[in-house]
Design a protein around this motif. Structure first.
Motif, PDB file in Angstrom:
ATOM      1  N   MET A 166       0.824  -1.206   0.000  1.00 20.59           N
ATOM      2  CA  MET A 166       0.000   0.000   0.000  1.00 20.59           C
ATOM      3  C   MET A 166       0.861   1.259   0.000  1.00 20.59           C
ATOM      4  O   MET A 166       0.585   2.216  -0.726  1.00 20.59           O
ATOM      5  CB  MET A 166      -0.941   0.001   1.203  1.00 20.59           C
ATOM      6  CG  MET A 166      -2.053  -1.030   1.141  1.00 20.59           C
ATOM      7  SD  MET A 166      -3.091  -1.016   2.629  1.00 20.59           S
ATOM      8  CE  MET A 166      -3.762   0.648   2.573  1.00 20.59           C
ATOM      9  N   ALA A 167       1.897   1.251   0.824  1.00 15.08           N
ATOM     10  CA  ALA A 167       2.776   2.424   0.891  1.00 15.08           C
ATOM     11  C   ALA A 167       3.466   2.668  -0.442  1.00 15.08           C
ATOM     12  O   ALA A 167       3.560   3.810  -0.913  1.00 15.08           O
ATOM     13  CB  ALA A 167       3.809   2.229   2.004  1.00 15.08           C
ATOM     14  N   GLU A 168       3.945   1.609  -1.078  1.00 17.67           N
ATOM     15  CA  GLU A 168       4.633   1.746  -2.371  1.00 17.67           C
ATOM     16  C   GLU A 168       3.714   2.283  -3.452  1.00 17.67           C
ATOM     17  O   GLU A 168       4.138   3.048  -4.326  1.00 17.67           O
ATOM     18  CB  GLU A 168       5.198   0.387  -2.785  1.00 17.67           C
ATOM     19  CG  GLU A 168       6.360  -0.087  -1.924  1.00 17.67           C
ATOM     20  CD  GLU A 168       6.749  -1.535  -2.202  1.00 17.67           C
ATOM     21  OE1 GLU A 168       6.103  -2.157  -3.078  1.00 17.67           O
ATOM     22  OE2 GLU A 168       7.682  -2.028  -1.549  1.00 17.67           O
TER      23      GLU A 168
ATOM     24  N   ILE B 126       1.213  -1.249  12.336  1.00 18.68           N
ATOM     25  CA  ILE B 126       1.877  -1.834  11.169  1.00 18.68           C
ATOM     26  C   ILE B 126       1.808  -0.884   9.982  1.00 18.68           C
ATOM     27  O   ILE B 126       2.803  -0.646   9.291  1.00 18.68           O
ATOM     28  CB  ILE B 126       1.225  -3.190  10.808  1.00 18.68           C
ATOM     29  CG1 ILE B 126       1.583  -4.245  11.846  1.00 18.68           C
ATOM     30  CG2 ILE B 126       1.659  -3.651   9.418  1.00 18.68           C
ATOM     31  CD1 ILE B 126       0.821  -5.549  11.685  1.00 18.68           C
ATOM     32  N   ALA B 127       0.622  -0.308   9.738  1.00 15.12           N
ATOM     33  CA  ALA B 127       0.442   0.588   8.592  1.00 15.12           C
ATOM     34  C   ALA B 127       1.283   1.845   8.729  1.00 15.12           C
ATOM     35  O   ALA B 127       1.941   2.286   7.776  1.00 15.12           O
ATOM     36  CB  ALA B 127      -1.037   0.951   8.451  1.00 15.12           C
ATOM     37  N   GLU B 128       1.299   2.434   9.911  1.00 15.22           N
ATOM     38  CA  GLU B 128       2.062   3.665  10.123  1.00 15.22           C
ATOM     39  C   GLU B 128       3.557   3.407   9.966  1.00 15.22           C
ATOM     40  O   GLU B 128       4.278   4.191   9.336  1.00 15.22           O
ATOM     41  CB  GLU B 128       1.752   4.236  11.508  1.00 15.22           C
ATOM     42  CG  GLU B 128       2.300   5.623  11.758  1.00 15.22           C
ATOM     43  CD  GLU B 128       1.694   6.690  10.877  1.00 15.22           C
ATOM     44  OE1 GLU B 128       2.467   7.529  10.353  1.00 15.22           O
ATOM     45  OE2 GLU B 128       0.461   6.695  10.701  1.00 15.22           O
ATOM     46  N   GLU B 129       4.050   2.309  10.506  1.00 12.76           N
ATOM     47  CA  GLU B 129       5.470   1.994  10.419  1.00 12.76           C
ATOM     48  C   GLU B 129       5.890   1.655   8.994  1.00 12.76           C
ATOM     49  O   GLU B 129       7.042   1.874   8.602  1.00 12.76           O
ATOM     50  CB  GLU B 129       5.805   0.837  11.354  1.00 12.76           C
ATOM     51  CG  GLU B 129       5.731   1.225  12.829  1.00 12.76           C
ATOM     52  CD  GLU B 129       6.012   0.058  13.760  1.00 12.76           C
ATOM     53  OE1 GLU B 129       6.072  -1.093  13.267  1.00 12.76           O
ATOM     54  OE2 GLU B 129       6.149   0.293  14.982  1.00 12.76           O
ATOM     55  N   ALA B 130       4.945   1.162   8.180  1.00 13.59           N
ATOM     56  CA  ALA B 130       5.251   0.833   6.788  1.00 13.59           C
ATOM     57  C   ALA B 130       5.244   2.066   5.890  1.00 13.59           C
ATOM     58  O   ALA B 130       5.671   1.990   4.731  1.00 13.59           O
ATOM     59  CB  ALA B 130       4.248  -0.190   6.260  1.00 13.59           C
ATOM     60  N   GLY B 131       4.778   3.196   6.396  1.00  9.38           N
ATOM     61  CA  GLY B 131       4.749   4.419   5.603  1.00  9.38           C
ATOM     62  C   GLY B 131       3.461   4.665   4.864  1.00  9.38           C
ATOM     63  O   GLY B 131       3.407   5.513   3.964  1.00  9.38           O
TER      64      GLY B 131
END
Length: 454
Positions: free
Chosen positions: A302-304, A349-354
């Motif tokens: 998602m971040a990418e 998890i989502a926040e740490e993944a960017g």
């Protein structure tokens, strides 16, 4: 025979003597839309401690904020000679943005079953109470993810209703047996709700490419700002387990490609599991609602790809305790506990993944009064500046209003809340508006104020 006078000018074809004179003060009420409110005159707030969510810091020194014609004109150092309202060093923050609300899921009933049986006109009238209360809590913009219409958004924009700025998707799209299918399960579930009912007010059912094409085109034609697709199981719907994946690849692509071609609109998906999230993203969806079971690989994907996430965490705890413990059906209660257990871990998890994470409450009926509890829940795993960014600058990106919302800067809307305490140090002050919220200003107009002169 004389003609009537309007400001001294005679009108034509008046067949009677003694013509009436229309007084000047009545002229605004004779306009086609007499409820339209003129822009407020220029106003200045001085001695402000300005909160900058983007940097997670206060601007240096005390500032004077000038608002004119609904927008911020300048943010400058306060001088002794400045005129305006003195906030005496209070914290001035951009108006809050809630990216997942249902304004037509109104108070007045106790259970989900009662809610989906309400007539649409009644829910629309009751939604005016919900909107006014949201603004009083400091939310100057909301994003409705199923139920609101362009008609309500326009009424707010014109000043006919009091409430936040409204972005809306019309009705969410659901397959038969999907998360927005609240029709009876008897004989295939093709029964309508009571009196036309509310069973298809939060969403609408469509199956197969021709039906989904018609549905998405109708919602966009009606003025939807974005489109919501139900792509996984849900808590409040009875026929779909949480891990169910909804709509086919062809159906989802038909929706997302239509969004691209009819105004480059964003599509978002209700999805809890990695499977449902990937199904959505791989077929063109740009944002995810909830995501309680997200894993690290999915979050990184998602971040990418720049996919937004709007978690809604407080609502599950609220629906599990008094006085709302009977709101969900016997089928919905265990599903509610299932997603509640994983929500905070998924947020971290989502926040740490960017991933760009936004603020959402997803409350129904009288639960709306607890809209700010989401701040306190998120603070268990995230720091205050991060959470404030989710409710301001991140949300503005999702709404494609960067620089206009979520920031106090020249050119932005004059949406401001004035606080007794610093939300960058303790975000939970926003969950105690009765103690900390001193004023709410939307487009330069004061909606609520405990500050003299505002």
């Amino acid at each position: 025979m004389s003609a009537p006078q309007v400001n001294g000018n005679a009108t034509k074809d008046w067949p009677f003597p003694n013509p009436p004179v229309v007084r000047e003060e009545y002229l605004p009420k004779l306009a086609i839309k007499p409820w339209l409110i003129p822009q407020t005159p220029q106003r200045v707030l001085k001695n402000c401690k300005v909160v900058d969510p983007a940097s997670g810091k206060l601007l240096d020194g005390l500032k004077s904020i000038t608002i004119a014609e609904g927008k911020i004109v300048s943010v400058e150092d306060t001088r002794d000679s400045d005129e305006g309202v003195d906030v005496q060093g209070a914290y001035v923050c951009p108006g809050l943005i809630d990216c997942h609300v249902h304004i037509t899921a109104t108070p007045g009933v106790k259970t989900m079953l009662e809610l989906v049986k309400l007539p649409d006109q009644l829910t629309s009238l009751r939604s005016t109470f919900v909107l006014k209360e949201m603004l009083a809590r400091g939310f100057t913009t909301v994003r409705d993810t199923g139920g609101a219409t362009k008609i309500i958004a326009t009424a707010l924009e014109e000043g006919l209703l009091e409430g936040p700025r409204l972005f809306q998707c019309g009705k969410a799209l659901s397959q038969t047996g999907g998360h927005a299918d609240f029709q009876s399960a008897v004989s295939g579930g093709n029964q309508t709700g009571c009196c036309g009912g509310h069973s298809e007010s939060l969403g609408r059912v469509c199956d197969g490419v021709p039906q989904v094409l018609k549905a998405v085109r109708e919602e966009l034609k009606a003025g939807a700002d974005f489109i919501k697709i139900m792509m996984g199981g849900g808590v409040s719907s009875e026929a779909d387990p949480i891990d169910m994946i909804q709509f086919t690849e062809e159906e989802v692509q038909a929706i997302t490609k239509t969004c691209d071609r009819m105004g480059n609109k964003i599509s978002t998906a209700h999805a809890y599991t990695p499977g449902a999230i990937r199904h959505a993203v791989e077929n063109g969806v740009k944002a995810i609602e909830h995501g309680n079971f997200i894993d690290e690989p999915t979050a990184k994907m998602m971040a990418e790809k720049g996919i937004f996430l709007t978690p809604t965490l407080a609502c599950y705890g609220i629906m599990a305790r008094k006085p709302f413990e009977d709101f969900l059906s016997e089928v919905g209660r265990p599903k509610n506990l299932e997603v509640m257990e994983k929500g905070l871990e998924a947020l971290k998890i989502a926040e740490e993944a960017g991933v760009t994470v936004c603020y959402g409450s997803d409350l129904l009926v009288s639960m709306h009064a607890l809209q700010t509890e989401e701040f306190t829940v998120r603070s268990q795993v995230l720091d205050s500046p991060t959470i404030l960014k989710q409710a301001t600058t991140n949300a503005a990106k999702l709404l494609k209003h960067e620089g206009k919302l979520g920031v106090i800067a020249p050119g932005a809307y004059g949406d401001i809340i004035v606080l007794r305490s610093n939300p960058l140090e303790d975000i939970s002050v926003l969950d105690r508006p009765e103690d900390n919220l001193l004023a709410v200003i939307k487009e330069g107009r004061t909606s609520m104020s405990h500050i003299k002169g505002l």
